[in-house]
Design a protein around this motif. Structure first.
Motif, PDB file in Angstrom:
ATOM      1  N   HIS A   1       0.714  -1.018   0.039  1.00 42.66           N
ATOM      2  CA  HIS A   1      -0.023   0.108  -0.052  1.00 42.66           C
ATOM      3  C   HIS A   1       0.743   1.200  -0.219  1.00 42.66           C
TER       4      HIS A   1
ATOM      5  N   THR B  29       0.068   4.637   0.674  1.00 43.26           N
ATOM      6  CA  THR B  29      -1.123   5.268   1.365  1.00 43.26           C
ATOM      7  C   THR B  29      -0.740   6.114   2.614  1.00 43.26           C
TER       8      THR B  29
ATOM      9  N   ALA C 220      -7.221   3.762   4.008  1.00 44.74           N
ATOM     10  CA  ALA C 220      -6.219   3.087   3.786  1.00 44.74           C
ATOM     11  C   ALA C 220      -4.950   2.211   4.595  1.00 44.74           C
TER      12      ALA C 220
END
Length: 406
Positions: free
Chosen positions: A20, A22, A27
């Motif tokens: 990820h 984020t 998120a």
């Protein structure tokens, strides 16, 4: 630092790799849910600006980035894109949070990622979605912006005052849970078909989806919602009441059973013309509702919150004092279910946070590592991708990757 082989095998999701890129809450929460359940999770952190979750005490980072490894990467650079695409070849789910269309601008749209990994599940989290009116798609957003645009904020506060944002960040947290669940569903489909998926999650749409019947009450019969404050606008004996000691209790006299058990406690008789035996709700602005509210307020003001709670719970009327954190830490049920848990940060110090939920019997989650510092796992991750020591050194020299002891 931690190699891939250092990650213990546990939980429901061991063997899955999630990456990820984020920040903030939505998120990172989704990524955390994967990590808590045994997935290998790599946090791509901006090489120029550390994640805002490291600000102040760093609590959000420690809570949500535990069990993760960290690669600090300047993604938009040519070298950063090469590393990123090589990483995507070995990734099951990629989660990103940015303004709609950002990855298109970088030349990293879904189709480019699928060229490198056709089975990849891509989860986009943005304020206004990846498609629609361009002016809206490119808007920045946080939880409260999504509440305002998504008709969520209008529901909160008191009827005679302006609306207020609900806290703490309900839309962000809902988005995180939606991203987690939809990502897993898409991964299951990818495993069945060999074809990945792109999830377009817009904050304001999740805000709209999670408003119970209010939107459809308006679309179907034109009824606008009323801000209720701390008391139901359609039911008496359903709300917050102040007690003798200044503390508050929240009570719900809702349903025939609760009404039948609660009324005698207030000196009222169930099964009368005022309170018929078939009642499941006592309505406001009625003689029954006015009397119930008057008696209820008197009852609470003559007793401490502990006494009020004890009386109603003994008679199986749903209620709870309004808990604060010190109450929670001392509460025997919180303690018995280990709601708070202590674990070790990567610097060796201790951190107390909220445990892993929900609880699982056969394949429980666990905490094997505290949140990593910026770029803590650069060398291990890049070496696993096949980069040589010289190539990694060159990335440091070009500041495509970096390390910070925070």
């Amino acid at each position: 630092m931690a190699k891939r082989t250092d990650i213990p095998q546990f939980g429901l999701l061991s063997g899955i790799r999630v990456v990820h890129c984020t920040t903030s809450i939505a998120a990172p929460l989704a990524a955390s849910l994967y990590a808590e359940n045994g997935a290998e999770v790599i946090m791509l952190e901006n090489a120029k600006t550390p994640c805002m979750s490291r600000n102040r005490y760093g609590g959000p980072l420690q809570q949500n980035a535990k069990n993760e490894r960290n690669l600090s990467l300047d993604l938009p650079t040519l070298e950063g894109k090469k590393v990123f695409l090589k990483l995507m070849e070995q990734t099951d789910i990629y989660i990103e949070a940015s303004k709609g269309g950002q990855y298109d601008k970088w030349g990293l749209n879904d189709e480019v990622l699928w060229e490198h990994n056709p089975r990849l599940v891509i989860v986009h989290i943005s304020g206004f979605g990846q498609t629609g009116v361009p002016e809206y798609v490119r808007r920045g957003s946080y939880d409260t912006i999504a509440q305002a645009f998504g008709c969520y904020m209008q529901l909160n506060g008191f009827a005679d005052q302006p609306p207020i944002p609900a806290m703490p960040q309900p839309v962000d947290h809902l988005c995180g849970v939606f991203a987690f669940g939809t990502g897993l569903a898409a991964l299951r489909k990818a495993e069945m078909t060999g074809k990945g998926e792109s999830v377009d999650l817009a904050q304001y749409e999740i805000a709209m989806r999670c408003q119970n019947s209010f939107p459809v009450d308006y679309t179907m019969v034109g009824e606008k919602p009323k801000r209720e404050g701390n008391h139901s606008a359609i039911c008496c004996g359903y709300g917050l009441y102040v007690c003798q000691d200044g503390k508050s209790v929240y009570v719900m006299i809702l349903g025939g059973g609760s009404i039948k058990r609660a009324l005698p406690l207030l000196g009222l008789e169930f099964g009368t013309e005022l309170f018929p035996a078939d009642s499941s709700m006592i309505y406001p602005d009625t003689p029954a509702g006015d009397l119930l509210e008057e008696r209820f307020k008197e009852f609470c003001l003559k007793r401490t919150v502990k006494e009020v709670e004890a009386v109603f719970l003994a008679n199986e009327v749903p209620c709870s004092r309004v808990m604060e954190y010190d109450d929670a830490l001392e509460n025997p049920h919180y303690q018995a279910r280990e709601v708070f848990k202590e674990w070790e940060k990567v610097d060796g110090s201790k951190f107390t946070g909220v445990n892993i939920f929900p609880k699982l019997k056969n394949f429980p989650g666990q905490i094997w590592r505290g949140a990593p510092s910026v770029g803590m796992d650069n060398e291990d991750i890049l070496a696993e991708l096949g980069l040589s020591d010289e190539e990694i050194k060159e990335l440091y020299e070009k500041k495509v990757i970096t390390q910070r002891n925070i």
